[in-house]
Design a protein around this motif. Sequence first.
Motif, PDB file in Angstrom:
ATOM      1  N   GLN A   1     -58.847   1.500 119.896  1.00  0.00           N
ATOM      2  CA  GLN A   1     -57.605   1.046 121.132  1.00  0.00           C
ATOM      3  C   GLN A   1     -57.973   0.221 121.124  1.00  0.00           C
ATOM      4  N   LEU A   2     -58.868  -0.716 120.805  1.00  0.00           N
ATOM      5  CA  LEU A   2     -59.511  -2.438 120.747  1.00  0.00           C
ATOM      6  C   LEU A   2     -57.742  -3.045 120.967  1.00  0.00           C
ATOM      7  N   MET A   3     -56.919  -2.226 119.986  1.00  0.00           N
ATOM      8  CA  MET A   3     -54.731  -2.963 119.827  1.00  0.00           C
ATOM      9  C   MET A   3     -54.128  -2.591 120.468  1.00  0.00           C
ATOM     10  N   ARG A   4     -54.981  -2.106 121.840  1.00  0.00           N
ATOM     11  CA  ARG A   4     -54.465  -2.679 123.213  1.00  0.00           C
ATOM     12  C   ARG A   4     -54.683  -3.866 124.108  1.00  0.00           C
ATOM     13  N   LEU A   5     -55.660  -3.869 123.321  1.00  0.00           N
ATOM     14  CA  LEU A   5     -56.477  -5.598 124.352  1.00  0.00           C
ATOM     15  C   LEU A   5     -55.483  -6.618 124.137  1.00  0.00           C
ATOM     16  N   PRO A   6     -55.721  -7.903 124.627  1.00  0.00           N
ATOM     17  CA  PRO A   6     -55.039  -9.209 124.439  1.00  0.00           C
ATOM     18  C   PRO A   6     -55.857  -9.232 122.974  1.00  0.00           C
TER      19      PRO A   6
END
Length: 180
Positions: free
Chosen positions: A125-130
Amino acid sequence: VNSKAKISKTENTQKIFDLNTEFHTKERTLEFVRSLNGQEKIKITRHSIIVQYTDPEEIYDEEMQSFIRKGITEALRIEAKGYLPKRTALLAHKFGFKFNQVSVRNAKTRWGSCSGKNNLSLNIQLMRLPYHLIDYVILHELCHTIEKNHGQKFWALLQSITGNAKGLDKELNNYSPEIF
């Protein structure tokens, strides 16, 4: 990095996807296509997450919403496996950290963790962060290879690398690992 409080706040506000939903990962766009053969399926291409549906009314069904989320999660997993280990190695090299392995998982409550043996686990879900917050989480976990707790030495180390550890931590708290 834990964010249980944020998750409990957002648990009942899960996003509903419909034919007009605009949703993007770092590399892909969610697309809806009417199925010609009567089969519902998800196809992940280089630039798209394609949801094939049979009946527009069924898009709102809980089962179909779950199906869409599974497709997005799989796309995030592909992107995370392609990006996070390489980025971790680059940041570790740049700042002189040593770690053993990086695993990529879909965790419910944590952005990342570091084991006693310096194995890092990073959330897809880090891939959803800036990108700057992805780097912050990676650096946070890399600092745990030296300082195993969140004491003063840990924060001083993280601050010396990021220049704004507490500010970035506060910004990260605006997000949740809970699936959209």
